[in-house]
Write a protein that holds these residues in place. Structure first.
Motif, PDB file in Angstrom:
ATOM      1  N   ILE A 172       0.798  -0.875   0.119  1.00 37.84           N
ATOM      2  CA  ILE A 172      -0.089   0.495   0.234  1.00 37.84           C
ATOM      3  C   ILE A 172       0.665   1.046  -0.587  1.00 37.84           C
ATOM      4  CG2 ILE A 172      -1.711   0.868   1.378  1.00 37.84           C
ATOM      5  CD1 ILE A 172      -2.673  -1.500   2.651  1.00 37.84           C
ATOM      6  N   PRO A 173       0.614   2.148  -1.074  1.00 34.49           N
ATOM      7  CA  PRO A 173       1.440   3.351  -0.860  1.00 34.49           C
ATOM      8  C   PRO A 173       1.206   3.972   0.540  1.00 34.49           C
ATOM      9  CG  PRO A 173       0.132   3.109  -3.310  1.00 34.49           C
ATOM     10  CD  PRO A 173      -0.044   2.358  -2.136  1.00 34.49           C
ATOM     11  N   SER A 174       2.668   4.794   0.946  1.00 32.30           N
ATOM     12  CA  SER A 174       2.107   5.852   1.891  1.00 32.30           C
ATOM     13  C   SER A 174       2.692   7.075   1.542  1.00 32.30           C
ATOM     14  CB  SER A 174       2.904   5.260   3.020  1.00 32.30           C
ATOM     15  OG  SER A 174       2.408   5.905   4.431  1.00 32.30           O
ATOM     16  N   LEU A 181      -9.109   2.074  -4.374  1.00 32.64           N
ATOM     17  CA  LEU A 181      -8.148   1.697  -3.323  1.00 32.64           C
ATOM     18  C   LEU A 181      -7.612   1.882  -2.400  1.00 32.64           C
ATOM     19  CD1 LEU A 181      -6.381   1.160  -6.524  1.00 32.64           C
ATOM     20  CD2 LEU A 181      -6.868  -0.882  -5.202  1.00 32.64           C
ATOM     21  N   PRO A 182      -6.491   1.348  -0.878  1.00 30.54           N
ATOM     22  CA  PRO A 182      -6.937   2.079   0.495  1.00 30.54           C
ATOM     23  C   PRO A 182      -5.478   3.218   0.673  1.00 30.54           C
ATOM     24  CG  PRO A 182      -6.061  -0.245   0.315  1.00 30.54           C
ATOM     25  CD  PRO A 182      -6.819   0.151  -1.049  1.00 30.54           C
ATOM     26  N   LEU A 183      -5.574   3.584   0.308  1.00 34.21           N
ATOM     27  CA  LEU A 183      -4.486   4.693   0.790  1.00 34.21           C
ATOM     28  C   LEU A 183      -4.020   5.427   2.371  1.00 34.21           C
ATOM     29  CD1 LEU A 183      -2.163   6.456  -1.104  1.00 34.21           C
ATOM     30  CD2 LEU A 183      -3.910   8.430  -0.514  1.00 34.21           C
ATOM     31  N   ILE A 184      -2.308   5.065   2.454  1.00 34.02           N
ATOM     32  CA  ILE A 184      -1.821   6.241   3.745  1.00 34.02           C
ATOM     33  C   ILE A 184      -1.484   7.064   3.717  1.00 34.02           C
ATOM     34  CG2 ILE A 184      -0.750   6.060   5.633  1.00 34.02           C
ATOM     35  CD1 ILE A 184       0.056   2.451   5.488  1.00 34.02           C
ATOM     36  N   LYS A 192       3.617  -2.225   2.902  1.00 35.52           N
ATOM     37  CA  LYS A 192       3.729  -0.543   3.381  1.00 35.52           C
ATOM     38  C   LYS A 192       5.037   0.047   2.225  1.00 35.52           C
ATOM     39  CE  LYS A 192       3.663   3.285   6.199  1.00 35.52           C
ATOM     40  NZ  LYS A 192       4.533   4.043   6.505  1.00 35.52           N
ATOM     41  N   ILE A 193       4.819   1.168   1.163  1.00 34.88           N
ATOM     42  CA  ILE A 193       6.216   1.791   0.490  1.00 34.88           C
ATOM     43  C   ILE A 193       5.769   2.861   0.462  1.00 34.88           C
ATOM     44  CG2 ILE A 193       7.109   2.038  -1.178  1.00 34.88           C
ATOM     45  CD1 ILE A 193       7.234  -0.965  -2.214  1.00 34.88           C
ATOM     46  N   ASN A 194       6.558   3.928   1.115  1.00 35.94           N
ATOM     47  CA  ASN A 194       6.675   5.614   1.628  1.00 35.94           C
ATOM     48  C   ASN A 194       7.491   5.816  -0.059  1.00 35.94           C
ATOM     49  OD1 ASN A 194       5.980   4.714   4.017  1.00 35.94           O
ATOM     50  ND2 ASN A 194       7.344   5.766   4.755  1.00 35.94           N
ATOM     51  N   TYR A 214       0.645   2.407  -7.468  1.00 35.91           N
ATOM     52  CA  TYR A 214      -0.641   1.534  -7.626  1.00 35.91           C
ATOM     53  C   TYR A 214      -0.500  -0.130  -8.027  1.00 35.91           C
ATOM     54  CZ  TYR A 214      -4.077   4.141  -4.729  1.00 35.91           C
ATOM     55  OH  TYR A 214      -4.528   4.703  -3.084  1.00 35.91           O
ATOM     56  N   LYS A 215      -0.264   1.065  -9.572  1.00 33.22           N
ATOM     57  CA  LYS A 215       0.049  -0.408 -10.338  1.00 33.22           C
ATOM     58  C   LYS A 215       1.472  -1.579 -10.307  1.00 33.22           C
ATOM     59  CE  LYS A 215      -1.739   1.509 -14.586  1.00 33.22           C
ATOM     60  NZ  LYS A 215      -1.742   2.548 -15.506  1.00 33.22           N
ATOM     61  N   VAL A 216       2.343  -0.182  -9.282  1.00 33.20           N
ATOM     62  CA  VAL A 216       4.094  -1.084  -9.574  1.00 33.20           C
ATOM     63  C   VAL A 216       4.034  -1.942  -7.775  1.00 33.20           C
ATOM     64  CG1 VAL A 216       6.241  -1.101  -8.489  1.00 33.20           C
ATOM     65  CG2 VAL A 216       4.764   0.225 -10.570  1.00 33.20           C
ATOM     66  N   PHE A 217       2.802  -1.298  -6.914  1.00 36.01           N
ATOM     67  CA  PHE A 217       2.643  -2.204  -5.831  1.00 36.01           C
ATOM     68  C   PHE A 217       1.582  -3.002  -5.657  1.00 36.01           C
ATOM     69  CE2 PHE A 217       3.983   1.880  -3.506  1.00 36.01           C
ATOM     70  CZ  PHE A 217       5.058   2.191  -4.233  1.00 36.01           C
ATOM     71  N   HIS A 218       1.269  -3.447  -6.564  1.00 38.74           N
ATOM     72  CA  HIS A 218      -0.434  -4.482  -7.326  1.00 38.74           C
ATOM     73  C   HIS A 218      -1.388  -4.260  -6.045  1.00 38.74           C
ATOM     74  CE1 HIS A 218       1.935  -7.441 -10.348  1.00 38.74           C
ATOM     75  NE2 HIS A 218       2.695  -6.087  -9.387  1.00 38.74           N
ATOM     76  N   THR A 219      -1.718  -3.332  -5.327  1.00 40.11           N
ATOM     77  CA  THR A 219      -2.446  -3.266  -4.354  1.00 40.11           C
ATOM     78  C   THR A 219      -3.997  -3.240  -4.973  1.00 40.11           C
ATOM     79  OG1 THR A 219      -0.825  -0.802  -4.508  1.00 40.11           O
ATOM     80  CG2 THR A 219      -3.197  -1.356  -2.804  1.00 40.11           C
ATOM     81  N   GLN A 220      -4.648  -3.970  -3.522  1.00 38.10           N
ATOM     82  CA  GLN A 220      -5.461  -4.476  -4.200  1.00 38.10           C
ATOM     83  C   GLN A 220      -6.916  -4.070  -3.032  1.00 38.10           C
ATOM     84  OE1 GLN A 220      -5.522  -8.777  -3.600  1.00 38.10           O
ATOM     85  NE2 GLN A 220      -3.695  -8.952  -4.471  1.00 38.10           N
ATOM     86  N   LYS A 221      -7.958  -3.822  -3.522  1.00 37.46           N
ATOM     87  CA  LYS A 221      -9.046  -3.496  -2.614  1.00 37.46           C
ATOM     88  C   LYS A 221      -8.945  -4.291  -1.589  1.00 37.46           C
ATOM     89  CE  LYS A 221     -11.754  -1.679  -6.483  1.00 37.46           C
ATOM     90  NZ  LYS A 221     -13.458  -1.577  -7.329  1.00 37.46           N
ATOM     91  N   ILE A 222      -9.321  -3.160  -0.442  1.00 35.22           N
ATOM     92  CA  ILE A 222      -9.924  -4.312   0.991  1.00 35.22           C
ATOM     93  C   ILE A 222     -11.111  -3.974   1.564  1.00 35.22           C
ATOM     94  CG2 ILE A 222      -9.373  -3.617   3.127  1.00 35.22           C
ATOM     95  CD1 ILE A 222      -6.566  -3.372   2.990  1.00 35.22           C
TER      96      ILE A 222
END
Length: 280
Positions: free
Chosen positions: A19-21, A42-45, A230-232, A272-280
């Motif tokens: 998830i991107p921070s 998508l979720p976000l921090i 989590k990636i900042n 979001y694409k690079v991190f393969h972030t998914q819906k929660i």
């Protein structure tokens, strides 16, 4: 909707994505980042760093962050990034931040654990989750903070220290140092994926990567798929926003603002694409 990072990071760890921070330094950055999160569901921090007090106060960050987060339907955490002293961290918790980071990574392991445990004990009483850092993520070229060419002084996280921190401090997530640095790089960093594997096996809590900007999409994708939850990202947002302004014509304030917003949005869409972030 305002949430903590507890559930989202557990889900990311379990399912193998990150998830991107994202650091926001003003109304433009925060609003643009949240609009992208809402667009893709998508979720976000949404993060505010203590070092960014020069751009907005913690009170302003809390008000703006909560105001815009309450406008979206996706889960968003309001996170204090790199809290350097305990009083400031407690102030963030009292202001409504749902997640905080205590950065005592330049201290010895014993002092780091001691300070982190004090924060964790206080934060958990307020239902706030805590991130700490073991090892030290160094500094490249920072944007907007007056630093020009600081040598990277990263210190890799060891599995044993990560285990000690996770077991003795009561933290919910752990930032580790595996080859990235804050700010911009002169080249693409070499990530120690063997160390990441050791760390993933050594601790049960979600792992965090700082210094994601300009680390290379392939590096970050591999981190997201191999144990980093989590990636900042900060520097890439302000750099790409400014580049978008430079590369396009504009004739008034509002046109310039739109170009800045689009530069920010494009950056988050990519990650979001690079991190393969998914819906929660």
């Amino acid at each position: 909707m305002l949430v903590s990072t507890r559930k989202m990071l557990k889900e990311a760890k379990k399912k193998g994505f990150a998830i991107p921070s994202v650091n926001f330094v003003d109304q433009i950055t925060g609003k643009a980042q949240l609009e992208v999160a809402e667009k893709y569901g998508l979720p976000l921090i949404l993060s505010y760093a203590q070092a960014h007090r020069a751009y907005q106060s913690i009170e302003e960050a809390a008000l703006l962050g909560k105001f815009y987060i309450e406008k979206v339907k996706v889960p968003v955490a309001l996170h204090l990034d790199h809290g350097m002293d305990i009083d400031f961290i407690k102030k963030a918790i009292e202001a409504g931040f749902t997640s905080v980071m205590i950065d005592a990574s330049q201290k010895g392991i014993k002092k780091n654990i001691e300070m982190t445990k004090e924060v964790a004990d206080f934060a958990h009483k307020h239902n706030v989750v805590v991130e700490a850092e073991i090892g030290h993520v160094g500094t490249g070229v920072n944007v907007g903070q007056g630093e020009t060419d600081v040598d990277d002084d990263s210190i890799y996280t060891t599995a044993e220290e990560a285990r000690q921190m996770s077991e003795q401090s009561g933290i919910d997530s752990l930032a580790v140092s595996i080859g990235t640095a804050h700010g911009l790089y002169k080249g693409t960093p070499k990530i120690n994926f063997a160390r990441l594997k050791e760390l993933s096996e050594a601790v049960k809590i979600p792992l965090v990567l700082h210094g994601g900007s300009s680390s290379g999409d392939s590096n970050l994708e591999k981190c997201a798929l191999n144990g980093i939850a989590k990636i900042n990202i900060y520097t890439d947002f302000v750099v790409n926003a400014y580049k978008n302004l430079q590369n396009n014509d504009y004739d008034d304030y509002f046109a310039a603002k739109k170009l800045l917003e689009n530069g920010i949005k494009n950056t988050l869409e990519n990650y979001y694409k690079v991190f393969h972030t998914q819906k929660i």
